[in-house]
Design a protein around this motif. Structure first.
Motif, PDB file in Angstrom:
ATOM      1  N   ILE A   1       0.865  -1.184   0.000  1.00 35.94           N
ATOM      2  CA  ILE A   1       0.000   0.000   0.000  1.00 35.94           C
ATOM      3  C   ILE A   1       0.899   1.231   0.000  1.00 35.94           C
ATOM      4  CG2 ILE A   1      -1.797   1.252   1.252  1.00 35.94           C
ATOM      5  CD1 ILE A   1      -2.655  -1.436   2.479  1.00 35.94           C
ATOM      6  N   VAL A   2       0.880   1.959  -1.100  1.00 35.37           N
ATOM      7  CA  VAL A   2       1.783   3.099  -1.275  1.00 35.37           C
ATOM      8  C   VAL A   2       1.008   4.259  -1.909  1.00 35.37           C
ATOM      9  CG1 VAL A   2       3.830   1.624  -1.525  1.00 35.37           C
ATOM     10  CG2 VAL A   2       2.520   2.268  -3.559  1.00 35.37           C
ATOM     11  N   ALA A   3       1.657   5.416  -1.998  1.00 38.61           N
ATOM     12  CA  ALA A   3       1.037   6.553  -2.679  1.00 38.61           C
ATOM     13  C   ALA A   3       0.797   6.209  -4.144  1.00 38.61           C
ATOM     14  CB  ALA A   3       1.946   7.781  -2.567  1.00 38.61           C
ATOM     15  N   THR A   4      -0.253   6.772  -4.721  1.00 39.72           N
ATOM     16  CA  THR A   4      -0.604   6.437  -6.102  1.00 39.72           C
ATOM     17  C   THR A   4       0.559   6.634  -7.070  1.00 39.72           C
ATOM     18  OG1 THR A   4      -1.533   8.671  -6.315  1.00 39.72           O
ATOM     19  CG2 THR A   4      -3.081   6.866  -5.903  1.00 39.72           C
ATOM     20  N   ASN A   5       1.336   7.699  -6.881  1.00 40.73           N
ATOM     21  CA  ASN A   5       2.429   7.955  -7.822  1.00 40.73           C
ATOM     22  C   ASN A   5       3.673   7.137  -7.514  1.00 40.73           C
ATOM     23  OD1 ASN A   5       3.058   9.348  -5.507  1.00 40.73           O
ATOM     24  ND2 ASN A   5       3.471  11.310  -6.514  1.00 40.73           N
ATOM     25  N   GLN A   6       3.619   6.323  -6.449  1.00 35.85           N
ATOM     26  CA  GLN A   6       4.722   5.427  -6.114  1.00 35.85           C
ATOM     27  C   GLN A   6       4.415   3.978  -6.502  1.00 35.85           C
ATOM     28  OE1 GLN A   6       7.614   6.728  -4.602  1.00 35.85           O
ATOM     29  NE2 GLN A   6       6.626   8.682  -4.997  1.00 35.85           N
TER      30      GLN A   6
END
Length: 227
Positions: free
Chosen positions: A197-202
């Motif tokens: 679970i990460v930031a969308t741009n990551q």
């Protein structure tokens, strides 16, 4: 909110990358996009059909105007279905003739829940809704999930402002942290795939993408698998 456009683009690009990933790498050929929102180019079915023109997609949104526009745009294309329904009423989606006509639940499905649960309050039991939707999917299916969060917003000013702006329009939003989202997906029996679970741009950025700042996301992203 000067960066709201960037936040929205990062969210959209994540969803399209995830669709491309499950179509290219995992052979998924049918997608159910719940909370699809207004349609832009490229759309989910265009990303999927770039991998295989036979891919099928059903778009679901509770906004009648959005769905009327989508239905008119793709009328006559048996590979694309449109349904006006609310994510909080999963049975109305799963039993819909539009969904049953387009999606074969005997075969793996790509389920998109992209930023829709930001608009589902805790009192509506979001974990139970996700569990019901995932429970209808066969083994080998994938879930594309994203959710607004305070986790990437240092002083919480951006997300607090966005939450307040929604409230002015009569819309309640519920940002959630990584642990809560992980709990939703794991309760539904899903395995969260790398990079987690990460930031969308990551989330698995394209090789030519510029380095992304998590603060330009404000949205958690994940791809999960149903064993």
């Amino acid at each position: 909110m000067p960066n709201v456009g960037l936040i929205a683009r990062n969210q959209r690009l994540f969803a399209l990358r995830a669709v491309r990933t499950v179509a290219e790498q995992h052979g998924i050929r049918q997608f159910l996009d719940i909370g699809s929102g207004p349609h832009h180019a490229p759309n989910v079915h265009e990303a999927a059909q770039a991998v295989d023109p036979a891919c099928r997609v059903v778009y679901v949104d509770r906004d009648e105007a959005v769905m009327a526009q989508a239905s008119a745009r793709w009328q006559g294309d048996a590979r694309v279905g449109c349904l006006t329904a609310d994510a909080r009423a999963p049975e109305s989606i799963l039993r819909s003739p539009v969904v049953r006509r387009t999606i074969d639940f005997a075969e793996p499905v790509g389920l998109l829940l992209a930023s829709v649960f930001l608009f589902v309050e805790d009192k509506d039991a979001p974990a139970g809704i996700i569990e019901r939707l995932v429970g209808a999917l066969p083994s080998g299916s994938y879930v594309v999930f994203s959710q607004g969060t305070y986790d990437y917003d240092g002083d919480q000013s951006t997300v607090e402002l966005l939450t307040a702006l929604y409230a002015e329009g009569g819309v309640t939003v519920t940002p959630r942290d990584k642990a809560t989202i992980a709990g939703f997906l794991e309760r539904a029996g899903l395995e969260i795939l790398d990079p987690g679970i990460v930031a969308t741009n990551q989330w698995r950025p394209d090789a030519d993408a510029p380095p992304g700042d998590e603060a330009d996301s404000c949205i958690h992203a994940a791809l999960a698998y149903k064993p």
